[in-house]
Write a protein that holds these residues in place. Structure first.
Motif, PDB file in Angstrom:
ATOM      1  N   UNK A  56      10.803  -6.571 -17.915  1.00  0.00           N
ATOM      2  CA  UNK A  56      11.607  -5.510 -18.538  1.00  0.00           C
ATOM      3  C   UNK A  56      10.784  -4.237 -18.714  1.00  0.00           C
ATOM      4  N   UNK A  57       9.520  -4.386 -19.076  1.00  0.00           N
ATOM      5  CA  UNK A  57       8.668  -3.204 -19.222  1.00  0.00           C
ATOM      6  C   UNK A  57       8.428  -2.534 -17.874  1.00  0.00           C
ATOM      7  N   UNK A  58       8.271  -3.334 -16.825  1.00  0.00           N
ATOM      8  CA  UNK A  58       8.111  -2.756 -15.492  1.00  0.00           C
ATOM      9  C   UNK A  58       9.362  -1.977 -15.100  1.00  0.00           C
ATOM     10  N   UNK A  59      10.527  -2.531 -15.370  1.00  0.00           N
ATOM     11  CA  UNK A  59      11.774  -1.840 -15.047  1.00  0.00           C
ATOM     12  C   UNK A  59      11.915  -0.558 -15.865  1.00  0.00           C
ATOM     13  N   UNK A  60      11.429  -0.599 -17.107  1.00  0.00           N
ATOM     14  CA  UNK A  60      11.453   0.610 -17.929  1.00  0.00           C
ATOM     15  C   UNK A  60      10.538   1.674 -17.341  1.00  0.00           C
ATOM     16  N   UNK A  61       9.373   1.258 -16.845  1.00  0.00           N
ATOM     17  CA  UNK A  61       8.453   2.213 -16.217  1.00  0.00           C
ATOM     18  C   UNK A  61       9.075   2.790 -14.952  1.00  0.00           C
ATOM     19  N   UNK A  62       9.756   1.938 -14.180  1.00  0.00           N
ATOM     20  CA  UNK A  62      10.413   2.405 -12.960  1.00  0.00           C
ATOM     21  C   UNK A  62      11.505   3.412 -13.278  1.00  0.00           C
ATOM     22  N   UNK A  63      12.239   3.166 -14.351  1.00  0.00           N
ATOM     23  CA  UNK A  63      13.322   4.078 -14.724  1.00  0.00           C
ATOM     24  C   UNK A  63      12.808   5.474 -15.044  1.00  0.00           C
ATOM     25  N   UNK A  64      11.518   5.568 -15.387  1.00  0.00           N
ATOM     26  CA  UNK A  64      10.934   6.856 -15.692  1.00  0.00           C
ATOM     27  C   UNK A  64      10.357   7.576 -14.505  1.00  0.00           C
ATOM     28  N   UNK A  65      10.388   6.929 -13.314  1.00  0.00           N
ATOM     29  CA  UNK A  65       9.849   7.548 -12.115  1.00  0.00           C
ATOM     30  C   UNK A  65      10.887   8.473 -11.499  1.00  0.00           C
ATOM     31  N   UNK A  66      10.495   9.170 -10.466  1.00  0.00           N
ATOM     32  CA  UNK A  66      11.432  10.085  -9.803  1.00  0.00           C
ATOM     33  C   UNK A  66      12.619   9.314  -9.243  1.00  0.00           C
ATOM     34  N   UNK A  67      13.838   9.814  -9.435  1.00  0.00           N
ATOM     35  CA  UNK A  67      15.011   9.135  -8.880  1.00  0.00           C
ATOM     36  C   UNK A  67      15.000   9.197  -7.358  1.00  0.00           C
ATOM     37  N   UNK A  68      15.840   8.327  -6.759  1.00  0.00           N
ATOM     38  CA  UNK A  68      15.967   8.341  -5.292  1.00  0.00           C
ATOM     39  C   UNK A  68      16.521   9.683  -4.829  1.00  0.00           C
ATOM     40  N   UNK A  76       0.843  -1.181   0.000  1.00  0.00           N
ATOM     41  CA  UNK A  76       0.000   0.000   0.000  1.00  0.00           C
ATOM     42  C   UNK A  76       0.882   1.235   0.000  1.00  0.00           C
ATOM     43  N   UNK A  77       0.690   2.084  -1.018  1.00  0.00           N
ATOM     44  CA  UNK A  77       1.401   3.357  -1.082  1.00  0.00           C
ATOM     45  C   UNK A  77       2.919   3.191  -1.106  1.00  0.00           C
ATOM     46  N   UNK A  78       3.721   4.136  -0.561  1.00  0.00           N
ATOM     47  CA  UNK A  78       3.232   5.380   0.022  1.00  0.00           C
ATOM     48  C   UNK A  78       2.555   6.291  -1.011  1.00  0.00           C
ATOM     49  N   UNK A  79       1.528   6.998  -0.547  1.00  0.00           N
ATOM     50  CA  UNK A  79       0.822   7.920  -1.413  1.00  0.00           C
ATOM     51  C   UNK A  79       0.307   7.234  -2.663  1.00  0.00           C
ATOM     52  N   UNK A  80       0.534   7.883  -3.804  1.00  0.00           N
ATOM     53  CA  UNK A  80       0.053   7.339  -5.072  1.00  0.00           C
ATOM     54  C   UNK A  80       1.194   6.771  -5.899  1.00  0.00           C
ATOM     55  N   UNK A  81       2.294   6.409  -5.249  1.00  0.00           N
ATOM     56  CA  UNK A  81       3.460   5.910  -5.988  1.00  0.00           C
ATOM     57  C   UNK A  81       3.107   4.700  -6.860  1.00  0.00           C
ATOM     58  N   UNK A  82       2.446   3.711  -6.266  1.00  0.00           N
ATOM     59  CA  UNK A  82       2.117   2.499  -7.001  1.00  0.00           C
ATOM     60  C   UNK A  82       1.200   2.826  -8.177  1.00  0.00           C
ATOM     61  N   UNK A  83       0.216   3.688  -7.937  1.00  0.00           N
ATOM     62  CA  UNK A  83      -0.721   4.034  -9.011  1.00  0.00           C
ATOM     63  C   UNK A  83       0.006   4.731 -10.161  1.00  0.00           C
ATOM     64  N   UNK A  84       0.909   5.619  -9.835  1.00  0.00           N
ATOM     65  CA  UNK A  84       1.664   6.307 -10.892  1.00  0.00           C
ATOM     66  C   UNK A  84       2.558   5.336 -11.648  1.00  0.00           C
ATOM     67  N   UNK A  85       3.166   4.388 -10.924  1.00  0.00           N
ATOM     68  CA  UNK A  85       4.004   3.397 -11.575  1.00  0.00           C
ATOM     69  C   UNK A  85       3.185   2.546 -12.544  1.00  0.00           C
ATOM     70  N   UNK A  86       2.012   2.111 -12.116  1.00  0.00           N
ATOM     71  CA  UNK A  86       1.165   1.291 -12.989  1.00  0.00           C
ATOM     72  C   UNK A  86       0.666   2.094 -14.188  1.00  0.00           C
ATOM     73  N   UNK A  87       0.410   3.379 -13.997  1.00  0.00           N
ATOM     74  CA  UNK A  87       0.021   4.223 -15.130  1.00  0.00           C
ATOM     75  C   UNK A  87       1.157   4.352 -16.130  1.00  0.00           C
ATOM     76  N   UNK A  88       2.383   4.503 -15.633  1.00  0.00           N
ATOM     77  CA  UNK A  88       3.547   4.571 -16.526  1.00  0.00           C
ATOM     78  C   UNK A  88       3.727   3.259 -17.275  1.00  0.00           C
ATOM     79  N   UNK A  89       3.503   2.153 -16.581  1.00  0.00           N
ATOM     80  CA  UNK A  89       3.624   0.844 -17.226  1.00  0.00           C
ATOM     81  C   UNK A  89       2.569   0.686 -18.309  1.00  0.00           C
ATOM     82  N   UNK A  90       1.337   1.132 -18.033  1.00  0.00           N
ATOM     83  CA  UNK A  90       0.259   1.021 -19.021  1.00  0.00           C
ATOM     84  C   UNK A  90       0.552   1.850 -20.262  1.00  0.00           C
ATOM     85  N   UNK A  91       1.241   2.972 -20.086  1.00  0.00           N
ATOM     86  CA  UNK A  91       1.589   3.804 -21.238  1.00  0.00           C
ATOM     87  C   UNK A  91       2.623   3.120 -22.121  1.00  0.00           C
TER      88      UNK A  91
END
Length: 285
Positions: free
Chosen positions: A273-285, A99-114
């Motif tokens: 691999x697509x999930x990792x690509x979506x993660x690479x597009x998220x905010x860096x640490x 769960x979360x934090x915040x909307x992180x998971x939702x944003x990640x899944x949206x990036x993956x869907x794109x």
């Protein structure tokens, strides 16, 4: 019956003759005639009316032509789906979620869907131990985990970090501080949920207190934010906090909470691999 026989049947019908069909198929005319004759024998029907001047569909051939085209179209779709699955564009990604934090998971899944819009994602909400065991067994492709520093037989790929917060009574002198450090709190009873509720997070907090040169002074188990007793707890935010008039919430100076992706060792599969690509597009640490 072979798919190539149906293909030859359709091409002969479209071209109106065996020689033109052979040219289009880049094979000799005898091979086309031979396969059509075999198809007719297998079906027990005549597909073409043949004369010395022309070749045209028989009445049976006219009825079977749409069916042959449908079979060839279905075979083409099957091949394309297989190619997309092999490439990771389609198929199923089985992900152990938190769960979360915040909307992180939702944003990640949206990036993956794109990136892979036809890839299906199935989320499995399990305990930390169950998530890791499921990745090891192959029941899950990957799992999101917090505060974990090692996972035997698996790789941990950092995904993002989130701040930690301290909750303590509003009347305590430390509540006046804008940011708190662990060593300032070492003399107060620490209220944490039982370790078996979340071992990695429990160990993280206990570990940073010991790294600060103190031994954790464990108070009553934590059940909810809010207390008038001189104690403190630490948490990460997964949503909006309700109003807490008797509680002071202050950020912890260090460390941050690392969220990682637990994956099997070795090269990732197509969907991963697509999930990792979506993660690479998220905010860096």
């Amino acid at each position: 019956m072979e798919l190539r026989q149906l293909q030859y049947f359709v091409v002969v019908a479209e071209e109106g003759g065996f020689s033109r069909a052979a040219e289009r198929l880049h094979i000799v005319q005898a091979a086309v005639s031979q396969q059509i004759a075999r198809l007719e024998r297998e079906l027990g029907v005549i597909l073409f009316d043949r004369t010395t001047r022309q070749v045209r569909l028989s009445s049976v051939g006219e009825l079977l032509l749409p069916e042959a085209r449908a079979v060839l179209a279905a075979a083409h779709r099957t091949r394309q789906v297989a190619v997309d699955i092999a490439a990771g564009k389609e198929g199923i990604l089985r992900l152990g979620a938190i769960q979360g934090p915040g909307d992180r998971i939702h944003r990640l899944l949206n990036d993956l869907a794109a990136i892979a819009p036809t890839l299906q994602v199935r989320l499995h909400r399990l305990s930390v131990a169950e998530r890791l065991a499921s990745v090891r067994s192959g029941e899950l492709d990957a799992a999101v985990v917090r505060a974990l520093t090692e996972a035997p037989q698996l790789e941990l790929l950092p995904v993002w970090s989130d701040p930690l917060f301290i909750a303590l009574p509003i009347g305590h002198p430390l509540a006046a501080e804008p940011v708190l450090r662990v060593e300032q709190l070492a003399g107060l009873p620490l209220r944490l949920a039982p370790r078996d509720h979340n071992p990695p997070f429990h160990d993280l907090i206990v570990g940073i207190i010991r790294e600060a040169g103190a031994e954790p002074l464990l108070g009553p188990p934590f059940t909810a934010i809010g207390s008038s007793t001189p104690s403190w707890t630490v948490f990460y935010q997964v949503g909006d906090l309700p109003p807490m008039p008797r509680v002071a919430i202050r950020p912890l100076a260090a460390p941050t909470l690392i969220t990682s992706l637990a994956v099997p060792s070795g090269p990732p599969g197509p969907a991963l691999r697509y999930l990792l690509q979506a993660i690479a597009g998220t905010d860096p640490l």
